[in-house]
Design a protein around this motif. Structure first.
Motif: not given
Length: 209
Positions: A5, A63, A67, A93, A151-155
């Motif tokens: 993070e 992740l 969350k 992340h 990055r693993i949490d992109c839009e």
């Protein structure tokens, strides 16, 4: 797979950015997290370009676990008292190796945090350039390790590549980038694959080098 993070906070303008109150609050939250949720082994870095910005780096088991914490009552219990001290900027992340925080160049006097926003239709070209220049980057950042992950949490439809690098002194990163451009022509096409970049440098708030 453990995840790193990276969270960016901005300190309250009501206090000088050098106030010990900020570090004390972050350390308290780290202790409470370790006691009640997960030991993230977080580290706190003050931005060189803008000292009102603070980076928090910490490792979570996944992740989903992070969350889960952010949606839990424990988040308020641990973090809400910081609301008067910090303004949240962003959180991202990336995957990190099994070594967790040990994968990062934390022994370096200066940490580089680079976010590259890649055009959707240029990702393949970008990856080819990264592959060709990987050994040069690894060699150029020695003796410090380098982490370079997506990055693993992109839009959806967005792509962001994140680099965490270590440097001996201010200006070392810029000098390295200049050398790459001048001496390694294969590196040049990478610039055309960016939608934008964010390159910052920071020092560990708990260390003096």
């Amino acid at each position: 797979m453990p995840i790193l993070e990276i969270c960016l906070l901005k300190t309250s303008p009501n206090l000088p950015h050098t106030s010990p109150v900020f570090l004390s609050a972050l350390q308290k939250a780290r202790t409470l997290l370790a006691q009640k949720v997960v030991n993230t082994n977080s580290r706190f870095y003050r931005c060189i370009e803008d000292p009102s910005l603070i980076y928090i780096l910490g490792v979570w088991p996944s992740l989903a676990r992070h969350k889960e914490f952010l949606a839990s009552p424990q988040k308020a219990e641990i973090l809400d008292e910081q609301n008067e001290l910090f303004e949240f900027q962003w959180i991202i992340h990336i995957e990190i190796g099994e070594g967790g925080m040990k994968e990062l160049p934390l022994e370096a006097p200066i940490l580089g945090i680079t976010r590259l926003f890649i055009k959707g239709d240029a990702r393949e070209t970008y990856q080819e350039v990264v592959h060709r220049s990987a050994s040069v980057v690894d060699e150029g950042t020695k003796p410090f390790k380098v982490v370079k992950e997506w990055r693993i949490d992109c839009e959806e439809g967005k792509f962001e590549h994140v680099f965490v690098t270590g440097w001996v002194e201010e200006g070392s990163h810029d000098a390295f980038t200049k050398t790459m451009r001048e001496e390694h022509p294969d590196f040049a096409p990478m610039r055309d694959t960016y939608e934008g970049t964010e390159i910052k440098h920071a020092r560990d708030m708990e260390k003096s080098f």
